[in-house]
Scaffold this active site. Structure first.
Site, short mmCIF file in Angstrom:
data_model
loop_
_atom_site.label_atom_id
_atom_site.label_comp_id
_atom_site.label_asym_id
_atom_site.label_seq_id
_atom_site.Cartn_x
_atom_site.Cartn_y
_atom_site.Cartn_z
N ASP A 244 -74.51 69.04 58.19
CA ASP A 244 -74.96 67.64 58.15
C ASP A 244 -74.29 66.85 59.27
O ASP A 244 -73.09 66.62 59.25
CB ASP A 244 -74.54 67.09 56.76
CG ASP A 244 -74.63 65.59 56.67
OD1 ASP A 244 -75.58 65.02 57.21
OD2 ASP A 244 -73.73 64.98 56.04
N CYS A 301 -80.67 53.17 57.55
CA CYS A 301 -80.24 53.55 58.90
C CYS A 301 -80.35 52.38 59.85
O CYS A 301 -81.34 51.66 59.82
CB CYS A 301 -81.13 54.64 59.48
SG CYS A 301 -81.10 56.12 58.54
N GLY A 336 -87.09 57.68 55.36
CA GLY A 336 -88.24 56.81 55.57
C GLY A 336 -89.35 56.97 54.55
O GLY A 336 -90.42 56.37 54.69
N ALA A 385 -73.13 56.45 57.28
CA ALA A 385 -72.43 55.97 58.48
C ALA A 385 -72.26 54.45 58.40
O ALA A 385 -72.05 53.80 59.41
CB ALA A 385 -73.22 56.36 59.73
P1 XMP Z 1 -84.23 57.23 52.81
O1 XMP Z 1 -85.22 56.49 53.65
O2 XMP Z 1 -84.86 58.21 51.89
O3 XMP Z 1 -83.36 58.04 53.87
O4 XMP Z 1 -83.32 56.27 52.10
C1 XMP Z 1 -82.31 58.91 53.52
C2 XMP Z 1 -81.75 59.59 54.77
O5 XMP Z 1 -81.14 58.62 55.64
C3 XMP Z 1 -80.19 59.30 56.48
N1 XMP Z 1 -78.93 58.54 56.47
C4 XMP Z 1 -78.51 57.77 57.50
N2 XMP Z 1 -79.04 57.55 58.71
N3 XMP Z 1 -77.25 56.08 59.20
C5 XMP Z 1 -78.39 56.71 59.58
O6 XMP Z 1 -78.86 56.48 60.71
C6 XMP Z 1 -76.65 56.26 57.99
O7 XMP Z 1 -75.62 55.67 57.68
C7 XMP Z 1 -77.32 57.16 57.10
N4 XMP Z 1 -77.01 57.59 55.85
C8 XMP Z 1 -78.03 58.45 55.51
C9 XMP Z 1 -80.00 60.68 55.91
O8 XMP Z 1 -80.69 61.58 56.74
C10 XMP Z 1 -80.62 60.55 54.51
O9 XMP Z 1 -81.06 61.78 53.99
#
Ligand code: XMP
Length: 475
Positions: A244, A301, A336, A385
């Site tokens: 990850d 994100c 997304g 993050a």
């Molecule tokens: P959804 O849209 O289902 O997305 O809430 C979940 C995914 O978002 C990613 N993820 C992050 N991407 N900054 C990012 O740019 C972050 O802090 C972060 N935290 C999670 C990750 O791929 C997750 O499965």
């Protein structure tokens, strides 16, 4: 410079195709998680600390998907989460929890609570001497008595190798809930419980390993303890490891994949995230069994805002899936997803599964408790993050992050709340129901058939507006 167009879910629709499907039950959502693992539904819960620990992963497996335990835990804690999932349902519990007859009841109750079990086998000199159940210790929490004073001594047992049908009959005949398996020397070789048998019958669609236990994945990073973490997780029988890292098309990610595959050639390995065909190919060449796709697409994100980088999710999935197909490696669309329509579009564009964060963040099974705002229930859902997640991690790693310059932290995610939604099983039913209908609109019974039939049409803003409820007052 030629600038390509990138599209995402709201930019397109699937053109309806002739269908001979009369009910949604004629569709089959079986799909590949990775080269060697199949799932019965194409859904994965995200490896995030506000989404997936053992409760979520157990529920995902019960419904036919899988959960990936997040990595922001100590190695021991992450292993414990995997073990809890494996024990949440199994045909035979191979190493049941035991106590000694001379232990205090108070200790035994604390142990039962810690492990989340309703009974313990009592073992002395490697031999079964009794069984301690919730009934034996009811109202005994303040007691100084010993296990041997209250345990049930006449235990009905069976030999290892007993069939499930025979075990069920023994449980019925003796009106008991637990059947220890004892070898000729009197040693405990396993335990069959009525709960597990009922569970097995109630969830025919569940994702299971070879021993009939729930499938579960676990995430590791690319720095520090990732090798020892992988080893410990594999020893705990995690079915798949997920490397990850936010920028998966990187030397760090590729080296990690190579090191893990070299040390553990049988480890089923997923890595990500990437957003391009080239990124997908480089991870595949390094040895992965599935590629996770999505840069900046997640609901929490801000990578695209902070770094300017990313690819709209539908284009990213399409490009990566074309490459995945060439090598026979499945693609996971990550981030997304807001509706079952988005899941369907991601699958139609070539993804084999979809990883979900925010849609599952507000459920009973996600870690964390409820918060109330304006009389409504919410749960915290945050980017891994995000500032608070990063600060929490640093504090945990270093014991103290007080000396850090907080201005050095550049967050690529936000902290948020999502409405409380009840059980994840209900959300899954809605999502899979929508995808099944989506398959039928594409004239397909299965996901691979839909991928063959799919024809996307790009829509204008007016087309998008027309696709939403309009010109009515919503109730
Ligand atoms: P959804 O849209 O289902 O997305 O809430 C979940 C995914 O978002 C990613 N993820 C992050 N991407 N900054 C990012 O740019 C972050 O802090 C972060 N935290 C999670 C990750 O791929 C997750 O499965």
């Amino acid at each position: 410079m030629e600038i390509r167009e990138g599209l995402t879910f709201d930019d397109v629709l699937l053109v309806p195709k002739y269908s001979n499907i009369t009910t949604r039950s004629q569709t089959d959502l079986k799909t590949k998680l990775s080269k060697n693992i199949s799932l019965n539904i194409p859904l994965i819960s995200a490896n995030m600390d506000t989404v997936t620990e053992s409760a979520m992963a157990s529920a995902m497996a019960r419904e036919g998907g899988i959960g990936i335990i997040h990595r922001f835990l100590t190695v021991e804690e992450e292993v414990e989460e995997v073990l809890k999932v494996k024990r949440s349902a199994s045909i035979i519990i191979e190493n049941p929890y035991v106590v000694s007859p001379d232990q205090s009841i108070r200790d035994a109750i604390a142990y039962m609570t810690e492990k989340g079990v309703s009974g313990l086998l009592v073992v002395s000199d490697s031999k079964l001497v009794g069984i301690l159940t919730g009934r034996d210790v009811m109202f005994e929490s303040e007691s100084n008595r010993l296990v041997k004073d209250v345990m049930t001594r006449d235990v009905i047992t069976a030999k290892p190798g007993i069939s499930l049908v025979e075990a069920k009959e023994a449980l019925r005949k003796h009106r008991i809930e637990k059947l220890p398996l004892i070898d000729d020397a009197g040693s405990v070789r396993g335990l069959i419980t009525s709960k597990d048998i009922t569970h097995n019958e109630n969830y025919p669609n569940a994702s299971k390993d070879k021993k009939g236990r729930p499938l579960v994945g676990a995430a590791v990073g690319v720095k520090g303890d990732f090798m020892e973490r992988t080893e410990a997780l594999l020893e705990a029988d995690a079915d798949v490891i997920v490397v990850d890292i936010a920028h998966g098309h990187s030397e760090n990610a590729i080296n990690t994949v190579k090191l893990i595959k070299k040390a553990f050639p049988n480890c089923e390995l997923i890595a990500g995230n990437v957003a391009t065909a080239r990124g997908t190919e480089d991870l595949i060449k390094a040895g992965v069994d599935a590629v996770k796709v999505g840069v900046g697409s997640g609901s929490i994100c801000i990578t695209r805002v902070i770094t300017g980088s990313g690819v709209p999710q539908l284009s990213a999935v399409y490009d990566c899936a074309e490459m995945g197909k060439k090598h026979g490696i499945p693609i996971i669309s990550d981030g997304g997803t807001r509706t079952s329509g988005d899941v369907t579009k991601a699958l139609a564009a070539g993804a084999s599964t979809v990883m979900i964060g925010s849609l599952f963040g507000g459920t009973d099974e996600s870690p964390g408790s409820y918060v109330m705002k304006n009389g409504k229930r919410y749960k915290i859902y945050r980017g891994m993050a995000s500032f608070m997640a990063t600060l929490g991690r640093k504090t945990k790693e270093a014991g103290n992050a007080a000396n850090d310059d907080l201005n050095d932290y550049v967050a690529e995610g936000v902290e948020a709340m999502v409405p409380y939604k009840g059980s994840v099983a209900d959300i899954i039913t809605q999502l899979t129901g929508g995808v099944r209908s989506g398959l039928s609109y594409c004239g397909a019974n299965t996901i691979p058939q839909m991928q063959e039939n799919a024809e996307f049409i790009k829509m204008s803003r007016a087309g998008f507006a027309e696709s939403q409820p309009h010109d009515v007052d919503l109730m």
